[in-house]
Structure formats: structure tokens, C-alpha cells
Design a protein around this motif. Structure first.
Motif, PDB file in Angstrom:
ATOM      1  N   UNK A 195       0.828  -1.505  -0.043  1.00 26.47           N
ATOM      2  CA  UNK A 195      -0.176  -0.045  -0.033  1.00 26.47           C
ATOM      3  C   UNK A 195       0.824   1.282   0.097  1.00 26.47           C
ATOM      4  N   UNK A 196       0.275   2.615  -0.388  1.00 25.66           N
ATOM      5  CA  UNK A 196       1.007   3.636  -0.462  1.00 25.66           C
ATOM      6  C   UNK A 196       0.135   4.603   0.414  1.00 25.66           C
ATOM      7  N   UNK A 197       1.193   5.325   0.861  1.00 24.51           N
ATOM      8  CA  UNK A 197       0.337   6.855   1.645  1.00 24.51           C
ATOM      9  C   UNK A 197       1.305   7.984   1.040  1.00 24.51           C
ATOM     10  N   UNK A 198      -0.431   8.682   0.345  1.00 28.09           N
ATOM     11  CA  UNK A 198       0.538   9.547  -0.013  1.00 28.09           C
ATOM     12  C   UNK A 198      -0.646  11.365   1.199  1.00 28.09           C
ATOM     13  N   UNK A 199      -0.018  12.064   0.730  1.00 25.46           N
ATOM     14  CA  UNK A 199       0.331  13.440   1.253  1.00 25.46           C
ATOM     15  C   UNK A 199      -0.771  14.762  -0.433  1.00 25.46           C
ATOM     16  N   UNK A 200      -1.698  14.686  -0.112  1.00 26.57           N
ATOM     17  CA  UNK A 200      -1.974  15.755  -1.743  1.00 26.57           C
ATOM     18  C   UNK A 200      -2.785  16.845  -1.105  1.00 26.57           C
ATOM     19  N   UNK A 201      -1.838  18.063  -1.993  1.00 26.81           N
ATOM     20  CA  UNK A 201      -3.112  19.773  -1.624  1.00 26.81           C
ATOM     21  C   UNK A 201      -3.204  20.038  -3.165  1.00 26.81           C
ATOM     22  N   UNK A 202      -3.431  20.314  -4.320  1.00 21.14           N
ATOM     23  CA  UNK A 202      -3.139  21.430  -4.992  1.00 21.14           C
ATOM     24  C   UNK A 202      -3.057  23.479  -4.703  1.00 21.14           C
ATOM     25  N   UNK A 203      -3.146  23.391  -3.410  1.00 20.86           N
ATOM     26  CA  UNK A 203      -3.159  24.358  -2.239  1.00 20.86           C
ATOM     27  C   UNK A 203      -1.234  24.648  -2.987  1.00 20.86           C
ATOM     28  N   UNK A 204      -1.252  25.623  -3.984  1.00 26.88           N
ATOM     29  CA  UNK A 204       0.234  26.839  -4.132  1.00 26.88           C
ATOM     30  C   UNK A 204       0.726  26.558  -3.296  1.00 26.88           C
ATOM     31  N   UNK A 205       0.416  27.275  -1.494  1.00 27.28           N
ATOM     32  CA  UNK A 205       0.918  27.337  -0.448  1.00 27.28           C
ATOM     33  C   UNK A 205       1.711  25.992   0.245  1.00 27.28           C
ATOM     34  N   UNK A 206       1.118  24.800  -0.192  1.00 28.13           N
ATOM     35  CA  UNK A 206       1.706  23.633   0.450  1.00 28.13           C
ATOM     36  C   UNK A 206       2.805  22.918   0.365  1.00 28.13           C
ATOM     37  N   UNK A 207       3.136  23.134   0.992  1.00 30.57           N
ATOM     38  CA  UNK A 207       5.366  22.054   0.475  1.00 30.57           C
ATOM     39  C   UNK A 207       4.995  20.486   1.029  1.00 30.57           C
ATOM     40  N   UNK A 208       5.136  20.002   1.052  1.00 27.40           N
ATOM     41  CA  UNK A 208       4.933  18.319   1.446  1.00 27.40           C
ATOM     42  C   UNK A 208       6.174  18.001   1.594  1.00 27.40           C
ATOM     43  N   UNK A 209       6.438  17.465   2.503  1.00 25.07           N
ATOM     44  CA  UNK A 209       8.676  16.822   2.528  1.00 25.07           C
ATOM     45  C   UNK A 209       8.141  15.523   3.163  1.00 25.07           C
ATOM     46  N   UNK A 210       9.611  15.056   3.442  1.00 25.71           N
ATOM     47  CA  UNK A 210       9.049  13.432   3.894  1.00 25.71           C
ATOM     48  C   UNK A 210      10.914  13.314   3.743  1.00 25.71           C
ATOM     49  N   UNK A 211      11.457  12.368   4.805  1.00 24.68           N
ATOM     50  CA  UNK A 211      12.687  11.916   5.464  1.00 24.68           C
ATOM     51  C   UNK A 211      12.771  10.838   4.721  1.00 24.68           C
ATOM     52  N   UNK A 212      14.247  11.176   4.012  1.00 28.81           N
ATOM     53  CA  UNK A 212      14.778   9.692   3.612  1.00 28.81           C
ATOM     54  C   UNK A 212      16.247   8.866   3.866  1.00 28.81           C
ATOM     55  N   UNK A 213      15.437   7.664   4.045  1.00 27.36           N
ATOM     56  CA  UNK A 213      16.579   6.595   4.861  1.00 27.36           C
ATOM     57  C   UNK A 213      18.192   6.251   3.376  1.00 27.36           C
ATOM     58  N   UNK A 214      18.922   6.897   3.427  1.00 31.68           N
ATOM     59  CA  UNK A 214      19.956   6.268   2.758  1.00 31.68           C
ATOM     60  C   UNK A 214      20.783   4.837   2.794  1.00 31.68           C
ATOM     61  N   UNK A 215      21.618   4.532   2.034  1.00 36.14           N
ATOM     62  CA  UNK A 215      21.907   3.097   1.550  1.00 36.14           C
ATOM     63  C   UNK A 215      22.549   3.538   2.897  1.00 36.14           C
ATOM     64  N   UNK A 216      23.521   3.775   3.229  1.00 35.81           N
ATOM     65  CA  UNK A 216      25.041   3.762   4.432  1.00 35.81           C
ATOM     66  C   UNK A 216      24.059   3.966   5.362  1.00 35.81           C
ATOM     67  N   UNK A 217      22.890   4.068   5.922  1.00 33.12           N
ATOM     68  CA  UNK A 217      22.027   4.109   6.670  1.00 33.12           C
ATOM     69  C   UNK A 217      21.266   3.104   7.461  1.00 33.12           C
ATOM     70  N   UNK A 218      20.888   1.801   6.726  1.00 36.47           N
ATOM     71  CA  UNK A 218      20.351   0.724   6.650  1.00 36.47           C
ATOM     72  C   UNK A 218      21.710  -0.415   7.267  1.00 36.47           C
ATOM     73  N   UNK A 219      21.105  -1.399   8.002  1.00 35.56           N
ATOM     74  CA  UNK A 219      21.868  -2.523   8.114  1.00 35.56           C
ATOM     75  C   UNK A 219      21.838  -3.551   8.499  1.00 35.56           C
ATOM     76  N   UNK A 220      22.087  -4.138   7.968  1.00 36.96           N
ATOM     77  CA  UNK A 220      20.720  -5.927   7.836  1.00 36.96           C
ATOM     78  C   UNK A 220      21.448  -6.611   9.273  1.00 36.96           C
ATOM     79  N   UNK A 221      20.802  -6.558  10.491  1.00 32.68           N
ATOM     80  CA  UNK A 221      20.843  -7.979  11.883  1.00 32.68           C
ATOM     81  C   UNK A 221      20.082  -8.887  11.731  1.00 32.68           C
ATOM     82  N   UNK A 222      19.982  -9.612  10.851  1.00 30.25           N
ATOM     83  CA  UNK A 222      19.481 -10.596  10.347  1.00 30.25           C
ATOM     84  C   UNK A 222      17.759 -11.177  10.377  1.00 30.25           C
TER      85      UNK A 222
END
Length: 130
Positions: free
Chosen positions: A1-28
Motif C-alpha cells: 500500500x502507498x500513503x500520500x499527502x496531496x494538496x493542489x494549494x500553491x501554499x502547500x509544501x510536502x516533505x519526507x525523510x529519506x533513509x540513505x543506503x549507508x544508514x541501513x544495517x541488516x541484522x538478520x
């Protein structure tokens, strides 16, 4: 499933945080991958929330925060404004979901007042001796 925030209002700014590849660790198994990162903003004034939004139309898979903020300027005493945004949680393709959201915010003509459509009374004119 996907989760979206949506607005067609020009005053809106959407943002999100991205986890970069080097910030992930496989722990099994059974945990799998973990992120070495604070996945939430420090508050509404966190630069990632409003000062560094992603351009319109940018999408990303993330395990971090999502936000939508509006710059309404300075409102005077008694002044108000309206902000509109939608949230969608859907399993359909993103393009289909966005199409539905655009349709949902399309203006709709509503009849909220009625007025009788009669001809305004006119004065009687003298027909000149009839």
C-alpha cells in the motif's frame, strides 16, 4: 500500500525523510533491516519539514516521516483562510490514486441558495387614450 499527502494549494509544501543506503544495517532474521537514523522531525520548525521540501511530483519509498505544511503569511485579527489537503492510503498504482485525488478536489457547482425567477413588476404605461 502507498500513503500520500496531496494538496493542489500553491501554499502547500510536502516533505519526507529519506533513509540513505549507508544508514541501513541488516541484522538478520527475524528483524531484517534497521535504520540508524532519527525517523521523525524535531518539530514543525525542523528545516526538513518546510525549508527543504521535495519538488512537486517527487515520490520516494521511505520509512521516515511525511509532512505537509502551508505558508499562509500573516493573518490579521479576525482574518481567516482555508487549507485543503487529502491523505490517501491505497494499494492501487500511484497514478490511479493521484487521478482520484485530483478528481476529488475539482470544484463542484452546488446550489446553496434559491431565488424565484419572476419578472420585476413594471409600471403601467398609458397607451394614449385606449
Amino acid at each position: 500500500a502507498i500513503l500520500l499527502y496531496f494538496s493542489d494549494d500553491p501554499r502547500a509544501k510536502a516533505s519526507f525523510d529519506v533513509v540513505e543506503d549507508e544508514e541501513w544495517e541488516y541484522v538478520g532474521p527475524p528483524i531484517g533491516w534497521i535504520a540508524h537514523k532519527d525517523l521523525e522531525p524535531e518539530g514543525v520548525y525542523d528545516p526538513r519539514v518546510y525549508d527543504s521540501p521535495y519538488p512537486q511530483g517527487v515520490a520516494n519509498k521511505t520509512d521516515g516521516f511525511m509532512s505537509i505544511a502551508f505558508d499562509v503569511g500573516t493573518l490579521g485579527p479576525g482574518e481567516n483562510t482555508t487549507l485543503n489537503f487529502l491523505t490517501a492510503l491505497d494499494a492501487r498504482p500511484v497514478v490511479d490514486v493521484l487521478t482520484s485525488l485530483h478528481d476529488a478536489v475539482r470544484p463542484v457547482l452546488t446550489l446553496d441558495k434559491t431565488k424565484c425567477c419572476s419578472v420585476k413588476p413594471q409600471p403601467v404605461r398609458d397607451a394614449g387614450g385606449a
